[in-house]
Design an enzyme around this catalytic site. Structure first.
Site, mmCIF file in Angstrom:
data_model
loop_
_atom_site.group_PDB
_atom_site.id
_atom_site.type_symbol
_atom_site.label_atom_id
_atom_site.label_comp_id
_atom_site.label_asym_id
_atom_site.label_seq_id
_atom_site.Cartn_x
_atom_site.Cartn_y
_atom_site.Cartn_z
ATOM 1 N N SER A 139 0.756 -1.078 0.162
ATOM 2 C CA SER A 139 0.008 -0.456 0.205
ATOM 3 C C SER A 139 0.871 1.331 0.113
ATOM 4 O O SER A 139 0.151 2.205 -0.269
ATOM 5 C CB SER A 139 -1.214 0.044 1.545
ATOM 6 O OG SER A 139 -0.179 -0.068 2.564
ATOM 7 N N HIS A 160 -3.006 -3.724 -5.411
ATOM 8 C CA HIS A 160 -3.540 -3.303 -3.933
ATOM 9 C C HIS A 160 -4.423 -3.849 -3.389
ATOM 10 O O HIS A 160 -5.989 -2.479 -4.321
ATOM 11 C CB HIS A 160 -3.280 -1.899 -3.390
ATOM 12 C CG HIS A 160 -3.474 -1.273 -2.631
ATOM 13 N ND1 HIS A 160 -3.339 0.809 -2.244
ATOM 14 C CD2 HIS A 160 -3.291 -1.705 -1.495
ATOM 15 C CE1 HIS A 160 -3.704 0.265 -1.366
ATOM 16 N NE2 HIS A 160 -3.560 -0.743 -0.066
ATOM 17 N N GLU A 172 -5.860 -1.251 -6.969
ATOM 18 C CA GLU A 172 -5.470 -0.180 -7.612
ATOM 19 C C GLU A 172 -4.241 -1.461 -8.269
ATOM 20 O O GLU A 172 -3.802 -2.145 -7.948
ATOM 21 C CB GLU A 172 -4.726 0.536 -6.521
ATOM 22 C CG GLU A 172 -5.225 1.569 -6.102
ATOM 23 C CD GLU A 172 -5.046 2.641 -4.914
ATOM 24 O OE1 GLU A 172 -5.158 3.654 -5.015
ATOM 25 O OE2 GLU A 172 -4.101 1.895 -4.352
ATOM 26 N N ASN A 210 -4.307 5.847 -1.032
ATOM 27 C CA ASN A 210 -3.359 6.599 0.213
ATOM 28 C C ASN A 210 -2.627 8.604 -0.362
ATOM 29 O O ASN A 210 -2.284 9.223 1.011
ATOM 30 C CB ASN A 210 -2.279 5.471 0.759
ATOM 31 C CG ASN A 210 -2.762 4.666 1.634
ATOM 32 O OD1 ASN A 210 -4.094 4.476 2.235
ATOM 33 N ND2 ASN A 210 -2.258 3.313 0.951
#
Length: 536
Positions: A139, A160, A172, A210
């Protein structure tokens, strides 16, 4: 594809860019919560699944845990007994990495340490076939760096997933610097075949979610640090006014303060300590104290069995004003005007002077937040941006210390007459929802400009990955073209240092939208002029 010798090259399967065939094995390395979730997703999709963990016995325990979850799915009617039995029969633990040799796809979900992931990938490369995809669920680490030690880094890709993987739809798909486009396409097709919604991201710090989500946490922490409001009130305003599923304090308690702080710190370091990503000192203190949230029993909130959850600040009832006077329109809060009239409060037309707001009977003003403080004006109460003023259950108001008490009471009474709870907060620039949304829009514009992902994929990622009511670009489209930019510019003037300085991408986006508006207006004038001439 054949090479000059007539032999089939190893990349043939990848070049077809199809999903990994359901009859082929998917391997998962690392059997923690995320590894088990990914294994369950692949298993339910129909693949044989092998589990490996470096800790002896852990993979076998994970098989039992996944089997129990499959049984619960059967009990809920989400799979038949035959489907559960068939899935369980396809799931096997292995004691050695060699047991993964026939895998078509290996997904690693081990500890977030670059050296560990590199060593694992290097070992896997010696075991699996040449056409096997190697995927990392990292991540926060660079996919490029994870794959750098491979002889053929083109087969490595980021996949991800979001926790819990069986429930959250977003994946992702991250292309490292050396990732073969065909490998990324195959990974994307596989995620889609598993019922997920894949979005493609470049290998830049934080990927999409993120990276862009950092302000959602950071602004709440900063507002609390500036004594603007307590955690319960900030959470409530972002939920009930901003339309977010959870506020930053309750969400980080759920994620784990250590996990959330580690990701923030990683993104900050990866961007060479860019001030826009600076971690929260208050959150660092929680981690140092072991107050990690729900899993430790206490974080921002206390989760002891006898603990009482703090209530958000909610103003006492106040009488509604008999009338309001418009002053310069309400911009993105224009929906308030018909709502006020429907509540039986007279709306009078003003002279059009002033910012987006209303003049109250006592002479004070109720003004939409714009990045300035109420203290800069004689008798003003700011109100926060809402995702949907009709649906909002709560509105935040920010008076200055010298704002007349009558003005504040009239503002409270007005929103209460519209059926809203009212939270009075400190006079912090940008308030709560507005500054959070503006920062999300700014980081999203920057990410799109840097080629991290398309605007559409960014909006999809933020909706599905962190449950935002809409993506940042869609929210920006609901606002006046310069609202986010100008609010951040005003914030930057009051909180210098660069954190709130609007980025070049947001400036260019706002300028382009303004130019489009001006062009449309000129075209409209030209069209009207031509029509009038034809009729005369």
């Amino acid at each position: 594809m054949e090479n000059s010798s007539g032999r089939i090259t190893p990349m043939t399967a990848l070049e077809q860019s199809a999903a990994v065939d359901r009859g082929r094995t998917v391997a998962v390395v690392g059997t923690g919560t995320m590894g088990q979730g990914i294994a369950q997703v692949a298993l339910v999709a129909g693949h044989p699944v092998r589990l490996y963990d470096a800790v002896p016995g852990r993979a076998a325990e994970a098989v039992e845990a996944i089997g129990a979850r499959l049984s619960r799915l059967e009990q809920k009617g989400r799979m038949t007994a035959a489907e559960r039995a068939a899935a369980r029969a396809r799931l096997h633990p292995v004691a050695e990495l060699d047991g993964l040799s026939d895998a078509a796809l290996v997904v690693e979900a081990v500890v977030e340490r670059l050296d560990v992931k590199r060593e694992l990938f290097t070992a896997l490369e010696e075991i699996v076939a040449e056409d096997c995809l190697l995927a990392t669920n990292t991540s926060s680490l660079s996919v490029t760096a994870v794959a750098a030690a491979l002889r053929r880094p083109g087969r490595a890709v980021g996949l991800h997933f979001f926790n819990p993987a069986p429930l959250l739809p977003l994946v992702e798909v991250v292309s490292g610097f050396a990732t073969d486009p065909a490998a990324a396409r195959a990974a994307t097709a596989t995620a889609a075949a598993w019922g997920k919604t894949p979005v493609h991201s470049a290998d830049l710090p934080g990927f999409i979610v993120n990276r862009i989500a950092r302000p959602f946490y950071a602004e709440g922490f900063a507002i609390h640090g500036d004594r603007g409001a307590d955690p319960a009130t900030i959470d409530a305003v972002l939920r009930e006014c901003g339309g977010f599923r959870m506020g930053p304090f309750e969400l980080t308690d759920l994620i784990g303060q250590d996990v959330n702080e580690a990701v923030t710190h990683s993104v900050w370091e990866s961007f060479f300590r860019n001030v826009k990503f600076t971690p929260s000192l208050a959150q660092r203190r929680l981690v140092e104290a072991g107050l990690l949230g729900r899993k430790s029993g206490r974080g921002w909130y206390d989760y002891a069995p006898d603990a009482v959850r703090p209530e958000p600040h909610t103003a006492d009832p106040a009488p509604a004003p008999e009338y309001v006077v418009t002053a310069g329109g309400l911009g993105p809060a224009a929906e308030l005007l018909p709502m006020i009239a429907e509540a039986g409060i007279t709306v009078r037309e003003g002279d059009g002077e002033g910012g987006p707001g209303l003049v109250l009977p006592g002479g004070g003003q109720l003004v939409l937040v714009d990045g300035r403080t109420a203290a800069e004006f004689r008798d003003v109460v700011h109100f926060d941006l809402a995702f949907d003023y009709r649906a909002a259950g709560r509105i935040a108001l920010a008076p200055a210390p010298h704002t007349e008490e009558r003005t504040l009471r009239e503002a409270i009474g007005l929103f209460q007459a519209l059926g809203k709870k009212v939270s009075v907060i400190g006079d912090v620039p940008g308030m709560i929802v507005a500054r959070t949304v503006a920062m999300l829009i700014d980081l999203a514009a920057d990410a799109a400009a840097q080629g991290v992902a398309t605007e559409a994929d960014i909006d999809t990622a933020m909706r599905l990955g962190v449950n935002y009511p809409v993506g940042p670009f869609e929210w920006d489209g609901r606002l006046p073209h310069d609202y986010a930019h100008d609010l951040l510019e005003a914030l930057h003037a009051r909180v210098p240092g660069g954190r709130y300085a609007p980025g070049l991408a947001l400036f260019q986006r706002s300028s382009a939208r303004e130019a489009d508006d001006e062009g449309a207006e000129r075209a409209g004038r030209s069209g009207r002029s031509g029509t009038e001439g034809a009729e005369s």
